[in-house]
Design an enzyme around this catalytic site. Structure first.
Site, PDB file in Angstrom:
ATOM      1  N   SER A 165     -14.463   8.763  -7.176  1.00 29.74           N
ATOM      2  CA  SER A 165     -13.448   9.162  -6.210  1.00 29.74           C
ATOM      3  C   SER A 165     -12.535  10.209  -6.850  1.00 29.74           C
ATOM      4  CB  SER A 165     -12.660   7.925  -5.788  1.00 29.74           C
ATOM      5  OG  SER A 165     -11.563   8.294  -5.024  1.00 29.74           O
TER       6      SER A 165
ATOM      7  N   ASP B 269      -5.326  -2.791  -7.950  1.00 30.58           N
ATOM      8  CA  ASP B 269      -4.918  -1.404  -7.661  1.00 30.58           C
ATOM      9  C   ASP B 269      -5.916  -0.375  -8.178  1.00 30.58           C
ATOM     10  OD1 ASP B 269      -2.517  -2.519  -6.648  1.00 30.58           O
ATOM     11  OD2 ASP B 269      -1.768  -2.652  -8.694  1.00 30.58           O
TER      12      ASP B 269
ATOM     13  N   LYS C 100      -9.723  -0.131  -4.386  1.00 29.88           N
ATOM     14  CA  LYS C 100     -10.738  -0.863  -3.600  1.00 29.88           C
ATOM     15  C   LYS C 100     -10.635  -0.539  -2.117  1.00 29.88           C
ATOM     16  CE  LYS C 100      -9.059  -4.776  -5.084  1.00 29.88           C
ATOM     17  NZ  LYS C 100      -8.142  -4.330  -6.140  1.00 29.88           N
TER      18      LYS C 100
ATOM     19  N   GLN D 210      -6.906  -7.976  -5.591  1.00 26.62           N
ATOM     20  CA  GLN D 210      -6.513  -8.023  -7.006  1.00 26.62           C
ATOM     21  C   GLN D 210      -7.692  -7.578  -7.896  1.00 26.62           C
ATOM     22  OE1 GLN D 210      -5.633 -11.213  -5.126  1.00 26.62           O
ATOM     23  NE2 GLN D 210      -4.063  -9.847  -4.415  1.00 26.62           N
TER      24      GLN D 210
ATOM     25  N   GLY E 239      -2.511  -4.913  -1.595  1.00 29.75           N
ATOM     26  CA  GLY E 239      -1.987  -3.723  -0.928  1.00 29.75           C
ATOM     27  C   GLY E 239      -3.095  -2.698  -0.912  1.00 29.75           C
ATOM     28  N   HIS E 240      -3.898  -2.704   0.120  1.00 24.46           N
ATOM     29  CA  HIS E 240      -5.037  -1.791   0.185  1.00 24.46           C
ATOM     30  C   HIS E 240      -4.644  -0.538   0.957  1.00 24.46           C
ATOM     31  CE1 HIS E 240      -7.985  -5.321  -0.704  1.00 24.46           C
ATOM     32  NE2 HIS E 240      -7.255  -4.964  -1.731  1.00 24.46           N
TER      33      HIS E 240
HETATM   34  P1  IMP Z   1       0.849 -13.287  -6.973  1.00 23.10           P
HETATM   35  O1  IMP Z   1      -0.571 -12.971  -6.640  1.00 23.10           O
HETATM   36  O2  IMP Z   1       1.837 -12.765  -5.968  1.00 23.10           O
HETATM   37  O3  IMP Z   1       1.060 -14.719  -7.293  1.00 23.10           O
HETATM   38  O4  IMP Z   1       1.201 -12.491  -8.333  1.00 23.10           O
HETATM   39  C1  IMP Z   1       0.599 -12.820  -9.586  1.00 23.10           C
HETATM   40  C2  IMP Z   1       0.337 -11.564 -10.404  1.00 23.10           C
HETATM   41  O5  IMP Z   1      -0.681 -10.793  -9.765  1.00 23.10           O
HETATM   42  C3  IMP Z   1       1.535 -10.619 -10.537  1.00 23.10           C
HETATM   43  O6  IMP Z   1       1.464  -9.995 -11.802  1.00 23.10           O
HETATM   44  C4  IMP Z   1       1.299  -9.585  -9.453  1.00 23.10           C
HETATM   45  O7  IMP Z   1       1.929  -8.351  -9.740  1.00 23.10           O
HETATM   46  C5  IMP Z   1      -0.214  -9.470  -9.523  1.00 23.10           C
HETATM   47  N1  IMP Z   1      -0.800  -9.034  -8.258  1.00 23.10           N
HETATM   48  C6  IMP Z   1      -0.972  -9.747  -7.133  1.00 23.10           C
HETATM   49  N2  IMP Z   1      -1.571  -9.014  -6.186  1.00 23.10           N
HETATM   50  C7  IMP Z   1      -1.815  -7.814  -6.731  1.00 23.10           C
HETATM   51  C8  IMP Z   1      -2.457  -6.640  -6.255  1.00 23.10           C
HETATM   52  O8  IMP Z   1      -2.953  -6.551  -5.125  1.00 23.10           O
HETATM   53  N3  IMP Z   1      -2.509  -5.598  -7.126  1.00 23.10           N
HETATM   54  C9  IMP Z   1      -2.021  -5.659  -8.389  1.00 23.10           C
HETATM   55  N4  IMP Z   1      -1.423  -6.755  -8.879  1.00 23.10           N
HETATM   56  C10 IMP Z   1      -1.323  -7.824  -8.062  1.00 23.10           C
END
Ligand code: IMP
Length: 424
Positions: free
Chosen positions: A413, A13, A16, A224, A40-41
């Site tokens: 930004s 977050d 990106k 991530q 979530g971009h």
């Molecule tokens: P998973 O990727 O759904 O298995 O989640 C594992 C951990 O990564 C959790 O703490 C999620 O909240 C975090 N996480 C996964 N994708 C994102 C992202 O795009 N942004 C922020 N945290 C993420």
């Protein structure tokens, strides 16, 4: 050499999505290399908000080709939902969006297992996005995953589904006291998508290698962030892939010497979604204010993000691991109203002051932040388009970060829109 990478340098977050969009104007190909629909971009263009979970952000530029790389876990349901979502904005992906034949497929049973495993963890939940990411990568590593290429060989596909369902059913029934699944139902569900997926599928390793050799401009888009990396993050509170630079190579098949610019994205403060240690977290008023000013709610799950000040210890660790050639500092404008701005310079743990990101979860969880206070600027930065336009205290803050981190901050930004970007 014509490949640029965008890597999140914190807990995801970092912004990106905006960077990929803003910097892809002259890029010809954008590639996602890891993760899946957990990302979530968010991108704002002329006041319109786009959120993409799986399809690379480059799709918003009509001349850009996009690739879902072999390192991604591919969710057909999200993929087609996103294509429909994009059509509403007259964005059509046909002929310029590709899926690697080596990517692994997410099935509904992966999402079910993600949920059941989380529920079973009770007070120790990871806080996953529930998108089936961990179970799909587990299958990949256990060598019983189903790849995109397998979808087009009916007997291979039904054999693999049957074998997986047999395995899962014993877990479902014995461990979770759930009803068994039927392989036929799983096959029927995936059959809805197979013919529709086929036109998008390519041998992405060959495609990308040829593109690189031809000198085409390629951008690799990470999902991530470094501190969620399965090897280097706050394990086990991590995702199941490698957002760090190694993941970009294994997730695309491009060689190391193709990399030209490695851009680390750092937010001017820190956030985290889900559970796990977060040394510079502020659970009081400051954290609430950062959340409110920064709109810090998960783009995938809607969960409020945990917020805190910028963490230099973690940022230096991320820089060491990735060899960033430039940094992009995002959401500087969110700090506009603060009288003072703090930065965590060290951690204090077990009577010692340390400047390293500890491997042990117990040590990391016990770390107390040591803060340094900087004067705030208390004036708006959102209209600044050149570094010189920034208030003097903001310039000092950026220069301080740059000198301490020893990597040029090339991009700043100052708002959600594509145009609210200072390029130095
Ligand atoms: P998973 O990727 O759904 O298995 O989640 C594992 C951990 O990564 C959790 O703490 C999620 O909240 C975090 N996480 C996964 N994708 C994102 C992202 O795009 N942004 C922020 N945290 C993420």
């Amino acid at each position: 050499m014509s490949v640029k990478i965008i890597i999140g340098a914190q807990w995801g977050d970092e912004g990106k999505g905006k960077l990929v969009d803003a910097l892809s104007e002259n890029v010809e190909i954008v590639v996602r290399y890891q993760g899946g629909a957990n990302a979530g971009h968010t991108v704002y263009i002329d006041g319109k908000k786009y959120i993409l979970h799986l399809i690379p952000g480059g799709i918003l530029r009509k001349n850009v080709q996009c690739v879902i790389g072999n390192g991604v876990v591919f969710d057909p349901e999200t993929f087609f939902d996103e294509l429909e979502f994009l059509k509403q904005f007259n964005i059509f992906a046909d002929g310029r969006l590709f899926i690697s034949n080596r990517a692994h497929v997410i099935f509904p049973y992966h999402k079910l297992l993600d949920k059941l495993k989380e529920d079973a963890l009770k007070n120790n939940k990871i806080g996953t996005t529930g998108r089936g990411i961990g179970p799909a990568y587990s299958d990949k590593i256990n060598r019983n995953g189903i790849r995109v290429v397998d979808l087009f060989d009916r007997s291979v596909l039904s054999g693999k589904i049957q074998a997986n369902i047999d395995l899962i059913n014993s877990e479902l029934q014995l461990k979770y006291k759930e009803q068994p699944l039927r392989a036929d139902d799983v096959l029927k569900e995936i059959n809805r998508y197979i013919d529709k997926i086929e036109p998008f599928v390519i041998d992405s390793t060959r495609f990308l290698h040829d593109a690189w050799k031809a000198g085409r401009q390629i951008m690799l888009e990470g999902a991530q962030g470094v501190l969620l990396d399965v090897d280097f993050g706050s394990y086990p509170f991590v995702t199941s892939s490698n957002p760090t630079i190694g993941g970009a190579l294994t997730g695309t098949g491009l060689p190391a010497q193709s990399l030209e610019e490695i851009i680390g994205v750092i937010k001017a403060y820190t956030t985290r979604v889900g559970s796990g240690p977060f040394p510079s977290e502020n659970t009081g008023e400051i954290g609430d204010l950062l959340r409110k000013s920064g709109g810090e709610y998960g783009a995938t799950t809607g969960r409020p993000r945990r917020c805190g000040w910028f963490d230099l210890v973690a940022a230096k660790y991320a820089i060491r691991l990735n060899g960033f050639t430039a940094l992009a500092l995002t959401k500087l404008d969110v700090l506009d109203s603060f009288e003072t701005v703090q930065v965590c310079t060290h951690y204090r743990v077990n009577g010692e002051t340390i400047d390293n990101f500890p491997a042990s979860l117990q040590t990391l969880s016990a770390c107390e932040p040591v803060f340094e206070t900087h004067e705030g600027w208390q004036s708006p930065t959102d209209k600044c388009r050149k570094f010189e336009d920034l208030p003097v205290q903001a310039k000092r803050f950026v220069t301080y970060l740059e000198q301490t981190l020893e990597v040029p901050i090339k991009y700043i930004s100052v708002g959600v829109d594509r145009k609210q970007l200072i390029i130095r």
